[in-house]
Design a protein around this motif. Structure first.
Motif, PDB file in Angstrom:
ATOM      1  N   GLU A 206      36.001 -97.863 -47.584  1.00 35.96           N
ATOM      2  CA  GLU A 206      35.155 -97.488 -46.321  1.00 35.96           C
ATOM      3  C   GLU A 206      33.754 -96.424 -46.592  1.00 35.96           C
ATOM      4  N   ALA A 207      34.104 -95.719 -47.850  1.00 43.06           N
ATOM      5  CA  ALA A 207      32.839 -94.946 -48.130  1.00 43.06           C
ATOM      6  C   ALA A 207      31.707 -95.992 -48.686  1.00 43.06           C
ATOM      7  N   MET A 208      31.922 -96.941 -49.367  1.00 38.54           N
ATOM      8  CA  MET A 208      31.145 -97.874 -49.784  1.00 38.54           C
ATOM      9  C   MET A 208      30.145 -98.567 -48.603  1.00 38.54           C
ATOM     10  N   ASN A 209      30.967 -98.701 -47.525  1.00 40.85           N
ATOM     11  CA  ASN A 209      30.602 -99.575 -46.193  1.00 40.85           C
ATOM     12  C   ASN A 209      29.883 -98.381 -45.627  1.00 40.85           C
ATOM     13  N   GLY A 210      29.997 -97.222 -45.632  1.00 38.99           N
ATOM     14  CA  GLY A 210      29.474 -96.071 -44.914  1.00 38.99           C
ATOM     15  C   GLY A 210      27.893 -96.095 -45.681  1.00 38.99           C
ATOM     16  N   LEU A 211      27.933 -96.174 -46.934  1.00 40.93           N
ATOM     17  CA  LEU A 211      26.530 -95.879 -47.724  1.00 40.93           C
ATOM     18  C   LEU A 211      25.727 -97.286 -47.458  1.00 40.93           C
ATOM     19  N   GLN A 212      26.311 -98.572 -47.386  1.00 34.92           N
ATOM     20  CA  GLN A 212      25.788 -99.547 -47.098  1.00 34.92           C
ATOM     21  C   GLN A 212      24.865 -99.541 -45.793  1.00 34.92           C
ATOM     22  N   GLU A 213      25.584 -99.054 -44.683  1.00 30.16           N
ATOM     23  CA  GLU A 213      25.199 -98.972 -43.366  1.00 30.16           C
ATOM     24  C   GLU A 213      23.849 -98.058 -43.527  1.00 30.16           C
ATOM     25  N   ARG A 214      23.963 -96.807 -44.043  1.00 33.84           N
ATOM     26  CA  ARG A 214      23.127 -95.691 -43.952  1.00 33.84           C
ATOM     27  C   ARG A 214      21.735 -96.303 -44.747  1.00 33.84           C
ATOM     28  N   PHE A 215      21.867 -97.057 -45.713  1.00 33.21           N
ATOM     29  CA  PHE A 215      20.845 -97.685 -46.446  1.00 33.21           C
ATOM     30  C   PHE A 215      20.363 -99.044 -46.473  1.00 33.21           C
ATOM     31  N   ASP A 216      20.971 -99.608 -45.286  1.00 31.14           N
ATOM     32  CA  ASP A 216      20.704-101.059 -44.908  1.00 31.14           C
ATOM     33  C   ASP A 216      21.026-101.860 -46.026  1.00 31.14           C
TER      34      ASP A 216
END
Length: 121
Positions: free
Chosen positions: A91-101
């Motif tokens: 979940e944390a990785m998905n959040g960072l992936q979304e934030r930095f596209d």
């Protein structure tokens, strides 16, 4: 008998052409054109590299946990904790992936003849 040294012309030693990396400052100019110096791009690339390493470690931990579960080395409580920790990490990785596209496919580094760093999922 030694051969005579070639004479230099009146202009002195020859200089490398302007675009040649051997020219004074040429290597620095060539590198500055090749390197991305946009702060946002540098930050995104750094996050991508960190996420690649975290994804590699996550996959290794997941495989190890599955081996231990299959071998019966973990209690039900430990299996639950490991599963929850891996879910939170994802979940944390998905959040960072979304934030930095960053797309998950971008995390897999091509190692040339060795193939991709991460196995296909």
């Amino acid at each position: 008998m030694s051969s005579p040294r070639p004479r230099r012309g009146a202009a002195g030693p020859r200089r490398a052409p302007e675009g040649d990396p051997r020219a004074p400052g040429g290597e620095a100019r060539r590198l500055s054109r090749r390197l991305e110096t946009d702060p946002e791009a540098v930050e995104r690339d750094l996050v991508r590299l960190v996420l690649t390493i975290v994804e590699l470690v996550r996959q290794l931990m997941e495989r190890q946990a599955l081996r231990r579960v299959d071998a019966g080395n973990l209690s039900d409580e430990q299996v639950e904790r490991v599963g929850l920790a891996l879910m939170r990490l994802e979940e944390a990785m998905n959040g960072l992936q979304e934030r930095f596209d960053i797309d998950r496919r971008e995390l897999n580094i091509d190692l040339g003849p060795l193939g991709p760093l991460l196995p296909p999922e």
